[in-house]
Design an enzyme around this catalytic site. Sequence first.
Site, PDB file in Angstrom:
ATOM      1  N   ASN A  10       0.856  -1.190   0.000  1.00 20.69           N
ATOM      2  CA  ASN A  10       0.000   0.000   0.000  1.00 20.69           C
ATOM      3  C   ASN A  10       0.889   1.236   0.000  1.00 20.69           C
ATOM      4  O   ASN A  10       1.516   1.547   1.003  1.00 20.69           O
ATOM      5  CB  ASN A  10      -0.900  -0.021   1.238  1.00 20.69           C
ATOM      6  CG  ASN A  10      -1.708   1.262   1.373  1.00 20.69           C
ATOM      7  OD1 ASN A  10      -1.875   2.007   0.413  1.00 20.69           O
ATOM      8  ND2 ASN A  10      -2.205   1.530   2.577  1.00 20.69           N
ATOM      9  N   LYS A  12      -0.012   4.277  -0.150  1.00 24.61           N
ATOM     10  CA  LYS A  12      -0.664   5.442   0.447  1.00 24.61           C
ATOM     11  C   LYS A  12      -0.520   6.652  -0.509  1.00 24.61           C
ATOM     12  O   LYS A  12      -0.639   6.476  -1.709  1.00 24.61           O
ATOM     13  CB  LYS A  12      -0.079   5.734   1.832  1.00 24.61           C
ATOM     14  CG  LYS A  12      -0.029   4.469   2.698  1.00 24.61           C
ATOM     15  CD  LYS A  12       0.239   4.750   4.125  1.00 24.61           C
ATOM     16  CE  LYS A  12       0.471   3.443   4.855  1.00 24.61           C
ATOM     17  NZ  LYS A  12       0.060   3.455   6.238  1.00 24.61           N
ATOM     18  N   GLU A 166      -5.518  -5.548  10.208  1.00 25.51           N
ATOM     19  CA  GLU A 166      -4.504  -4.534  10.475  1.00 25.51           C
ATOM     20  C   GLU A 166      -4.825  -3.842  11.805  1.00 25.51           C
ATOM     21  O   GLU A 166      -5.638  -2.903  11.835  1.00 25.51           O
ATOM     22  CB  GLU A 166      -4.493  -3.491   9.363  1.00 25.51           C
ATOM     23  CG  GLU A 166      -4.190  -4.053   8.000  1.00 25.51           C
ATOM     24  CD  GLU A 166      -3.620  -2.994   7.078  1.00 25.51           C
ATOM     25  OE1 GLU A 166      -2.458  -3.126   6.703  1.00 25.51           O
ATOM     26  OE2 GLU A 166      -4.332  -2.031   6.763  1.00 25.51           O
ATOM     27  N   GLY A 172       2.126   1.860  10.686  1.00 25.45           N
ATOM     28  CA  GLY A 172       3.037   2.996  10.569  1.00 25.45           C
ATOM     29  C   GLY A 172       3.696   3.391  11.872  1.00 25.45           C
ATOM     30  O   GLY A 172       4.281   4.470  11.975  1.00 25.45           O
TER      31      GLY A 172
END
Length: 243
Positions: A10, A12, A166, A172
């Site tokens: 991903n 982002k 997740e 992150g």
Amino acid sequence: MAIASLIAGNWKMFKGPAEATSFVSALSPAVAAAANELDVVVCPPPVSLGAALQAGAANVQVFAQNVHWAEAGAFTGEVSVSMLVELGVAGTLVGHSERRQLFGETDETTAARMVAARAGGLQVIACVGELEAEREAGETEAVLERQVGALADAADDLDGLVVAYEPVWAIGTGRVATVEQAQEAHAVVRRILPVPVLYGGSVKPDNAHELLGMPDVDGALVGGASLDVASFAAVCAAGARSS
Ligand code: PEP
């Protein structure tokens, strides 16, 4: 389609079109061996989807990060299933925690996006996961039952559907769920929706092998570590060793 094992990156809101093309061109040979064992996916931002596809890498699938449930209409900033299909996109994420937390996505909108995407032939990675406060309050299972239950209630069939567990506190942050926490959550997801379940949350080359070795972990959704060719290829290689 049944997906045996899948590693998805991903991106982002990183990588514009030029970088997307060069990244996929470099990634393709770097994952040549791993891609024989599992599906390798990248999820660029919308403006970079076409460029990622133009790299022409047969062993790297391109998914969107989100899609709207309507075919067309006054939905500023959104993208429809048919627009993605026209580009050649193979699938999409829905319900990522950043969408839920920052942009007001709910279980209902996530399910509506999933249903439209599947009806249009896109593969779907639907994201679920608890907040840190919910885990500390002992609510992880109840949160997953609610989030995954909304997907299960809406899904016509399970073909082409993957769930990504997740934990929001691990995204992150550099904090990663223990293999026991991941395995336990994945078992809850799979009890409600018998589909492949990816783990996401600070997956890196040095923890991927252990996480991907757990029985109910069928792959990974990777954020930060997917932005670098070498580290994403290393996660893919770890997934291939575990499959
Ligand atoms: C994500 O964006 O879905 C994700 C898991 O990010 P990170 O790997 O950086 O935690």
